[in-house]
Scaffold this motif. Structure first.
Motif, PDB file in Angstrom:
ATOM      1  N   GLY A 102       0.754  -1.242  -0.054  1.00 51.18           N
ATOM      2  CA  GLY A 102      -0.177  -0.185   0.203  1.00 51.18           C
ATOM      3  C   GLY A 102       0.931   1.423  -0.023  1.00 51.18           C
ATOM      4  N   ALA A 103       0.441   2.379   0.744  1.00 51.98           N
ATOM      5  CA  ALA A 103       0.956   3.598   0.562  1.00 51.98           C
ATOM      6  C   ALA A 103       0.882   4.256   2.012  1.00 51.98           C
ATOM      7  CB  ALA A 103       0.527   4.482  -0.739  1.00 51.98           C
ATOM      8  N   ILE A 104       1.484   5.305   2.061  1.00 55.92           N
ATOM      9  CA  ILE A 104       1.477   6.067   3.289  1.00 55.92           C
ATOM     10  C   ILE A 104       0.840   7.388   2.864  1.00 55.92           C
ATOM     11  CG2 ILE A 104       2.644   7.627   5.253  1.00 55.92           C
ATOM     12  CD1 ILE A 104       4.623   5.259   5.325  1.00 55.92           C
ATOM     13  N   PRO A 105      -0.272   7.847   3.347  1.00 51.93           N
ATOM     14  CA  PRO A 105      -1.019   9.071   2.820  1.00 51.93           C
ATOM     15  C   PRO A 105      -0.162  10.278   3.341  1.00 51.93           C
ATOM     16  CG  PRO A 105      -2.188   8.334   4.851  1.00 51.93           C
ATOM     17  CD  PRO A 105      -1.172   7.202   4.493  1.00 51.93           C
ATOM     18  N   GLN A 106      -0.485  11.382   2.703  1.00 49.86           N
ATOM     19  CA  GLN A 106      -0.214  12.723   2.713  1.00 49.86           C
ATOM     20  C   GLN A 106       1.736  12.694   2.690  1.00 49.86           C
ATOM     21  OE1 GLN A 106      -1.473  14.231   6.537  1.00 49.86           O
ATOM     22  NE2 GLN A 106      -3.359  15.120   5.606  1.00 49.86           N
ATOM     23  N   THR A 107       2.167  11.706   1.478  1.00 47.93           N
ATOM     24  CA  THR A 107       3.274  11.724   1.279  1.00 47.93           C
ATOM     25  C   THR A 107       3.411  11.735  -0.252  1.00 47.93           C
ATOM     26  OG1 THR A 107       3.435   9.490   1.111  1.00 47.93           O
ATOM     27  CG2 THR A 107       4.247  10.301   3.249  1.00 47.93           C
ATOM     28  N   TRP A 108       4.460  12.253  -0.904  1.00 47.39           N
ATOM     29  CA  TRP A 108       4.777  12.282  -2.393  1.00 47.39           C
ATOM     30  C   TRP A 108       6.017  12.507  -2.763  1.00 47.39           C
ATOM     31  CZ3 TRP A 108       5.311  17.550  -5.370  1.00 47.39           C
ATOM     32  CH2 TRP A 108       5.139  17.178  -6.604  1.00 47.39           C
ATOM     33  N   GLU A 109       6.409  11.351  -3.648  1.00 48.04           N
ATOM     34  CA  GLU A 109       7.667  11.489  -4.085  1.00 48.04           C
ATOM     35  C   GLU A 109       7.698  12.367  -5.293  1.00 48.04           C
ATOM     36  OE1 GLU A 109       9.694   7.513  -4.141  1.00 48.04           O
ATOM     37  OE2 GLU A 109       7.907   6.508  -3.496  1.00 48.04           O
ATOM     38  N   ASP A 110       8.527  13.340  -5.128  1.00 50.87           N
ATOM     39  CA  ASP A 110       8.360  14.764  -6.047  1.00 50.87           C
ATOM     40  C   ASP A 110       9.244  14.425  -7.213  1.00 50.87           C
ATOM     41  OD1 ASP A 110       8.490  16.982  -7.501  1.00 50.87           O
ATOM     42  OD2 ASP A 110       9.080  18.422  -5.554  1.00 50.87           O
ATOM     43  N   PRO A 111       8.581  14.421  -8.573  1.00 52.39           N
ATOM     44  CA  PRO A 111       9.332  14.227  -9.773  1.00 52.39           C
ATOM     45  C   PRO A 111      10.323  15.180 -10.045  1.00 52.39           C
ATOM     46  CG  PRO A 111       7.093  14.691 -10.135  1.00 52.39           C
ATOM     47  CD  PRO A 111       7.244  14.516  -8.844  1.00 52.39           C
ATOM     48  N   ASN A 112      10.131  16.287  -9.398  1.00 48.85           N
ATOM     49  CA  ASN A 112      11.252  17.531  -9.725  1.00 48.85           C
ATOM     50  C   ASN A 112      12.408  17.519  -8.679  1.00 48.85           C
ATOM     51  OD1 ASN A 112       9.358  18.413 -11.874  1.00 48.85           O
ATOM     52  ND2 ASN A 112       7.815  18.968 -10.357  1.00 48.85           N
ATOM     53  N   THR A 124      13.173   9.481   5.357  1.00 46.43           N
ATOM     54  CA  THR A 124      12.624   9.442   3.911  1.00 46.43           C
ATOM     55  C   THR A 124      11.219   9.765   4.078  1.00 46.43           C
ATOM     56  OG1 THR A 124      14.483   7.922   3.260  1.00 46.43           O
ATOM     57  CG2 THR A 124      12.676   8.234   1.789  1.00 46.43           C
ATOM     58  N   ILE A 125      10.290   9.165   4.770  1.00 45.00           N
ATOM     59  CA  ILE A 125       8.969   9.304   4.777  1.00 45.00           C
ATOM     60  C   ILE A 125       8.495  10.917   5.003  1.00 45.00           C
ATOM     61  CG2 ILE A 125       6.638   8.765   6.198  1.00 45.00           C
ATOM     62  CD1 ILE A 125       8.107   5.898   6.373  1.00 45.00           C
ATOM     63  N   LYS A 126       9.423  11.297   6.047  1.00 45.98           N
ATOM     64  CA  LYS A 126       9.130  12.628   6.530  1.00 45.98           C
ATOM     65  C   LYS A 126       9.756  13.549   5.418  1.00 45.98           C
ATOM     66  CE  LYS A 126       9.237  11.925  11.560  1.00 45.98           C
ATOM     67  NZ  LYS A 126       9.713  12.492  12.752  1.00 45.98           N
ATOM     68  N   ASP A 127      10.725  13.341   4.597  1.00 43.12           N
ATOM     69  CA  ASP A 127      10.857  14.242   3.516  1.00 43.12           C
ATOM     70  C   ASP A 127       9.800  14.194   2.583  1.00 43.12           C
ATOM     71  OD1 ASP A 127      13.343  14.930   4.555  1.00 43.12           O
ATOM     72  OD2 ASP A 127      14.303  13.566   3.293  1.00 43.12           O
ATOM     73  N   THR A 128       9.136  13.221   2.212  1.00 45.33           N
ATOM     74  CA  THR A 128       8.280  13.025   1.213  1.00 45.33           C
ATOM     75  C   THR A 128       6.951  13.781   1.758  1.00 45.33           C
ATOM     76  OG1 THR A 128       7.380  11.051   1.858  1.00 45.33           O
ATOM     77  CG2 THR A 128       9.161  10.940   0.130  1.00 45.33           C
ATOM     78  N   HIS A 129       6.672  13.846   2.918  1.00 38.43           N
ATOM     79  CA  HIS A 129       5.632  14.417   3.656  1.00 38.43           C
ATOM     80  C   HIS A 129       5.800  16.028   3.404  1.00 38.43           C
ATOM     81  CE1 HIS A 129       2.348  15.640   6.184  1.00 38.43           C
ATOM     82  NE2 HIS A 129       3.104  16.171   7.117  1.00 38.43           N
ATOM     83  N   GLU A 130       6.819  16.415   3.334  1.00 40.53           N
ATOM     84  CA  GLU A 130       7.218  17.914   3.202  1.00 40.53           C
ATOM     85  C   GLU A 130       6.968  18.239   1.784  1.00 40.53           C
ATOM     86  OE1 GLU A 130       7.868  20.279   5.427  1.00 40.53           O
ATOM     87  OE2 GLU A 130       7.673  18.599   6.923  1.00 40.53           O
ATOM     88  N   PHE A 131       7.246  17.205   0.994  1.00 45.94           N
ATOM     89  CA  PHE A 131       6.958  17.506  -0.557  1.00 45.94           C
ATOM     90  C   PHE A 131       5.404  17.440  -0.805  1.00 45.94           C
ATOM     91  CE2 PHE A 131      11.103  14.882  -1.397  1.00 45.94           C
ATOM     92  CZ  PHE A 131      11.884  15.915  -1.247  1.00 45.94           C
ATOM     93  N   TRP A 132       4.669  16.671  -0.216  1.00 45.80           N
ATOM     94  CA  TRP A 132       3.355  16.742  -0.370  1.00 45.80           C
ATOM     95  C   TRP A 132       2.737  18.084   0.395  1.00 45.80           C
ATOM     96  CZ3 TRP A 132      -0.294  17.168   3.856  1.00 45.80           C
ATOM     97  CH2 TRP A 132      -1.640  16.919   3.185  1.00 45.80           C
ATOM     98  N   LYS A 133       3.151  18.583   1.534  1.00 45.67           N
ATOM     99  CA  LYS A 133       2.659  19.627   1.877  1.00 45.67           C
ATOM    100  C   LYS A 133       2.885  20.779   1.020  1.00 45.67           C
ATOM    101  CE  LYS A 133       4.037  19.349   6.862  1.00 45.67           C
ATOM    102  NZ  LYS A 133       4.915  20.004   7.698  1.00 45.67           N
ATOM    103  N   ALA A 134       3.732  20.817   0.230  1.00 47.51           N
ATOM    104  CA  ALA A 134       4.032  21.770  -1.106  1.00 47.51           C
ATOM    105  C   ALA A 134       3.160  21.711  -1.960  1.00 47.51           C
ATOM    106  CB  ALA A 134       5.572  21.836  -1.683  1.00 47.51           C
TER     107      ALA A 134
END
Length: 313
Positions: A121-131, A245-255
């Motif tokens: 599955g996946a952790i919500p409110q995270t995003w692996e930013d393609p940029n 790593t998870i917390k970094d992707t959460h920051e990307f999701w916030k943006a």
């Protein structure tokens, strides 16, 4: 006519995207639309008030921020083959089955593995930013929420929300993109107290990490693609690395949800992130679901899904 999938409700502490806020617990159910095993099948989520929500944006990342316990959305129950995923480009991001060349996608049984070998599955409110180019892997993100592999004993249900303890992560490089695979265990697992880091998996479930590496390395070969590659020579990184790593992707999701990063084709419609420019009304969200096909009888799963694929690596 609609139908709600029966079963347990799932709870968490409500939060917005920037500050964890204690609030009344909410139970969530899933509502199926379309016919299972067809192109129009969708699984939508709604809370105890009957409001439709996005599993990508409205489910808080944390079940317990202090203890680093996260929520995870189960997309694929263990031992099954249908490649279900959060539809990141659809309004409200329901679960739907991935499509390849116009057909529903099922992962092959690459001997000796039957379907997915964990609850995936996946952790919500995270995003692996393609940029964003990851400094460790040298590759950009894959434009999805971060993936989890739950090694607990329970075979979960499609759409189930579980609370997970993070144990480590594997850095898959999928067609040139960073695609983290976070190893977790359901906190409700009777053995969860014994698992606190990646070495505990190696010690208490011998062979599981090796099987996980092998699965991700080979699962696309039956589709005519080469074996997948990995950062760190396929080494599993530990709990602390994975949590960062998870917390970094959460920051990307916030943006992303604040419109400070380009969403591209992603759909950021939500009903619970009040300060997000993508937040919509409950009525608008209901209209999205009601416009989907009515729930109906499932189609049979193709017999080819049960075939085994063998090859020497």
């Amino acid at each position: 006519m609609t139908a709600c999938q029966s079963g347990a409700s799932y709870s968490w502490i409500s939060a917005d995207h920037s500050v964890l806020k204690a609030a009344a617990e909410m139970s969530v159910t899933v509502e199926e639309r379309g016919r299972p095993n067809t192109l129009d099948y969708r699984v939508y989520f709604k809370n105890s008030e009957g409001k439709y929500i996005s599993p990508f944006h409205d489910i808080p990342i944390y079940a317990n921020e202090v203890e680093n316990i996260f929520h995870a959305v189960v997309e694929v129950p263990r031992w099954t083959n249908a490649k279900m995923e959060i539809a990141t480009k659809d309004p409200l991001n329901p679960l739907k089955q991935d499509i390849k060349k116009g057909n529903l996608r099922y992962v092959a049984n690459v001997f000796p593995h039957k379907g997915y070998i964990w609850n995936y599955g996946a952790i919500p409110q995270t995003w692996e930013d393609p940029n964003h180019k990851d400094s460790d892997t040298g590759c950009c993100g894959d434009n999805d929420p971060i993936d989890i592999c739950d090694i607990g004993n329970k075979v979960c249900s499609r759409g189930e929300i579980i609370k997970v303890k993070v144990l480590g992560t594997l850095a898959l490089i999928d067609e040139g993109e960073t695609d983290w695979k976070v190893i977790v265990i359901n906190t409700e697992d009777p053995e969860s107290a014994d698992f606190n880091d990646i070495d505990d998996v190696r010690r208490l479930k011998p062979g599981y990490l090796e099987a996980t590496f092998d699965w991700f390395k080979r699962y696309k070969v039956p589709d005519g693609k080469p074996e997948n590659q990995f950062a760190f020579n396929g080494e599993f990184k530990d709990r602390d690395f994975a949590i960062k790593t998870i917390k970094d992707t959460h920051e990307f999701w916030k943006a992303l949800i604040s419109k400070n990063s380009s969403a591209g084709e992603l759909n950021c419609t939500n009903t619970g992130v009040s300060d997000s420019p993508f937040c919509c009304s409950a009525g608008d969200a209901e209209a999205v679901v009601k416009s989907a096909c009515a729930f109906g009888a499932e189609d049979p799963i193709p017999s080819s899904v049960d075939q085994w694929f063998y090859y020497e690596n």
